[in-house]
Write an enzyme that holds these catalytic residues in place. Structure first.
Site, mmCIF file in Angstrom:
data_model
loop_
_atom_site.group_PDB
_atom_site.id
_atom_site.type_symbol
_atom_site.label_atom_id
_atom_site.label_comp_id
_atom_site.label_asym_id
_atom_site.label_seq_id
_atom_site.Cartn_x
_atom_site.Cartn_y
_atom_site.Cartn_z
ATOM 1 N N CYS A 47 13.378 11.567 6.894
ATOM 2 C CA CYS A 47 13.324 11.179 8.296
ATOM 3 C C CYS A 47 14.696 11.259 8.954
ATOM 4 O O CYS A 47 14.796 11.428 10.174
ATOM 5 C CB CYS A 47 12.752 9.778 8.440
ATOM 6 S SG CYS A 47 13.590 8.546 7.426
ATOM 7 N N LYS A 78 0.861 -1.174 0.000
ATOM 8 C CA LYS A 78 0.000 0.000 0.000
ATOM 9 C C LYS A 78 0.903 1.231 0.000
ATOM 10 O O LYS A 78 1.448 1.628 1.019
ATOM 11 C CB LYS A 78 -0.930 0.054 1.216
ATOM 12 C CG LYS A 78 -2.029 1.136 1.032
ATOM 13 C CD LYS A 78 -2.455 1.823 2.313
ATOM 14 C CE LYS A 78 -1.598 2.976 2.695
ATOM 15 N NZ LYS A 78 -1.705 4.167 1.805
ATOM 16 N N GLU A 98 9.889 2.060 10.575
ATOM 17 C CA GLU A 98 10.918 3.076 10.322
ATOM 18 C C GLU A 98 10.190 4.406 10.382
ATOM 19 O O GLU A 98 9.410 4.744 9.488
ATOM 20 C CB GLU A 98 11.581 2.835 8.963
ATOM 21 C CG GLU A 98 12.924 3.524 8.825
ATOM 22 C CD GLU A 98 12.810 4.900 8.220
ATOM 23 O OE1 GLU A 98 12.782 5.875 9.015
ATOM 24 O OE2 GLU A 98 12.733 5.007 7.004
ATOM 25 N N GLU A 155 9.868 16.841 15.036
ATOM 26 C CA GLU A 155 10.253 16.656 13.636
ATOM 27 C C GLU A 155 9.440 17.615 12.764
ATOM 28 O O GLU A 155 8.210 17.547 12.720
ATOM 29 C CB GLU A 155 10.008 15.212 13.193
ATOM 30 C CG GLU A 155 10.481 14.950 11.783
ATOM 31 C CD GLU A 155 10.293 13.501 11.357
ATOM 32 O OE1 GLU A 155 11.183 12.953 10.699
ATOM 33 O OE2 GLU A 155 9.238 12.928 11.690
#
Length: 474
Positions: free
Chosen positions: A282, A173, A248, A382
């Site tokens: 990331c 997906k 992750e 973040e």
């Protein structure tokens, strides 16, 4: 992007499935125009894909290793052959500058998938003897791979290539925000000779298709890349069937510059590690930690380096920062910039104003903050945009404390004399550390500590994520 004949249907059991009729538009973030659409997948379509993967599993798991390796190598070669088309598609749906799309988005997956094939061809140890036990490594089963928009092909290949090599079957997906590259990948997989049902693709949203896959009793493992918030939800849903989960997730990586470092090099490479992909990485080096004694010099160097990051049309070779992926993402990043100003950080480059001459597109200027304190929002959360925070420290111990004072632990960097830099790298609680600009290694493990996730990708470590271990006593 030129019109493409690539199908955007689901792929279930080797067949193209158009879906229920509802579609999700894909928007070019530079032009704000719709450039395509994909089916809005349903739970029933996810179930059908899982059933196809389950039916294909036994045959694929029994396929000789050499044949599986050959298939993965053909996938790598197929990606290389369509490099320019892939790069143009990534630029159109993500906004990545064409040079970065060509070299990284289209180039790195060639290396990582070829590396998996190389690993199998050079004699991966599927079995070993421990005393009277035969230890056997076997495929985990049906894998749901749920991938993000920021590296739309790279993250797909990081999961699918080792899963197929391990003997698993896959339901992918991709992100509904940037799904067009996945459609190209599905064609490459078919052309590589992957049997029907071994690889399946279902487009759609996380709350519908993603959760259906994570909860499905016939899915043996979920491999997810995305935000920490979404990763928590995947874990919660998957816990109902106690399946394996590899995550992750986010990061707030620190670049620690020691007092004996080449400061010019350290800051230049630190900025380079923060701004690529418009900061939507990331592992972005979003915190720059420098000695208080060299702080002003470091700020000046960072401002000068940021000025070289040209913002503009991502199809132009000279552009180094394109738009963010969506209006939502742009507004989120601008909100962080305004928060940084409000909390007292000193804005020394960029800011919340729209870049000059760019009236259309989700652009954000490359932004640098000085006088950032470790407890400020921009130093802790973040941002996922082109925003660099510069912090000072007094001594090496304080630098390590600041770097480790984060809920994340994905990546980092250290610059200084090699012996000292390696010692500091060992003290950082993070999954990867680049010392003095060490290059990305597609065979080395990639993954995080703490809320950056669990599990590893790439090379032997990535392959082993998709294997179960059985002990047979004799």
């Amino acid at each position: 992007m030129a019109a493409s004949s690539t199908s955007t249907d689901h792929v279930i059991g080797g067949a193209r499935v158009g879906g229920s009729g509802a579609r999700i538009d894909v928007v070019n973030p530079a032009t704000e125009q719709v450039i395509g659409s994909v089916p809005e997948g349903t739970r029933a379509e996810a179930d059908a894909a899982v059933a196809a993967a389950r039916a294909a599993f036994a045959g694929w798991a029994d396929t000789p290793t050499a044949e599986r390796s050959a298939v993965v190598r053909r996938i790598s070669e197929g990606i290389a052959a369509r490099r320019d088309e892939i790069a143009a598609t990534v630029t159109a749906e993500l906004g990545s500058p064409i040079s970065f799309s060509t070299n990284v988005h289209a180039g790195v997956p060639v290396a990582t998938s070829a590396g998996i094939a190389d690993l199998l061809d050079t004699g991966f140890a599927w079995t070993e003897e421990i005393g009277n036990s035969l230890v056997v490594r076997e495929p985990v089963g049906v894998v749901a791979a749920i991938t993000p928009w920021n590296y739309p092909l790279h993250q797909i290949v990081a999961k699918v290539a080792p899963a197929l090599a391990a003997g698993c079957t896959v339901v992918l997906k991709p992100s509904e925000v940037a799904p067009l590259t996945a459609a190209i990948f599905a064609e490459i997989v078919a052309g590589a000779g992957v049997p029907d049902g071994v690889f399946n693709l279902v487009h759609g949203t996380g709350p519908v298709v993603g959760e259906a896959l994570a909860a499905h009793p016939d899915v043996d493992m979920v491999s997810f890349t995305g935000s920490t918030r979404a990763g928590r939800r995947v874990s919660e849903v998957a816990a109902g069937t106690v399946k394996r989960v590899a995550l992750e997730l986010g990061g707030k990586s620190a670049n620690v510059v020691l007092d004996d470092a080449d400061l010019t090099k350290a800051v230049k490479l630190g900025v380079a590690g923060c701004f690529p992909n418009a900061g939507q990485s990331c592992n972005a080096l979003s915190r720059l930690l420098v000695p208080a004694s060299r702080y002003d010099e470091a700020v000046d160097l960072a401002v000068a380096a940021a000025a070289k990051y040209t913002v503009g049309d991502p199809t132009a070779e000279s552009t180094r920062i394109g738009p963010l992926v969506s209006g939502v993402q742009r507004d989120r990043v601008l909100g962080y910039i305004r928060t940084g100003i409000a909390e007292g950080a000193r804005l020394v480059a960029g800011g919340p104003d729209r870049p000059e001459g760019l009236d259309t597109g989700y652009y954000v200027r490359p932004t640098v903050f000085a006088d950032v304190k470790p407890d400020m929002t921009i130093a802790r959360e973040e941002i996922f945009g082109p925003v660099l925070s510069i912090l000072s420290y007094v001594d090496e111990d304080e630098a390590v404390r600041i770097a480790n004072d984060s809920e994340y632990g994905l990546s980092g960097a250290v610059f200084g004399s090699e012996e000292r830099a390696l010692a500091v790298a060992r003290r950082l609680r993070t999954g990867q550390v680049a010392v003095n600009g060490g290059a990305f290694n597609p065979q080395a493990p990639f993954g995080g500590y703490k809320q950056s996730g669990n599990g590893r990708e790439f090379g032997r470590f990535g392959l082993e994520e998709f294997l179960e271990i059985k002990a047979i006593q004799r």
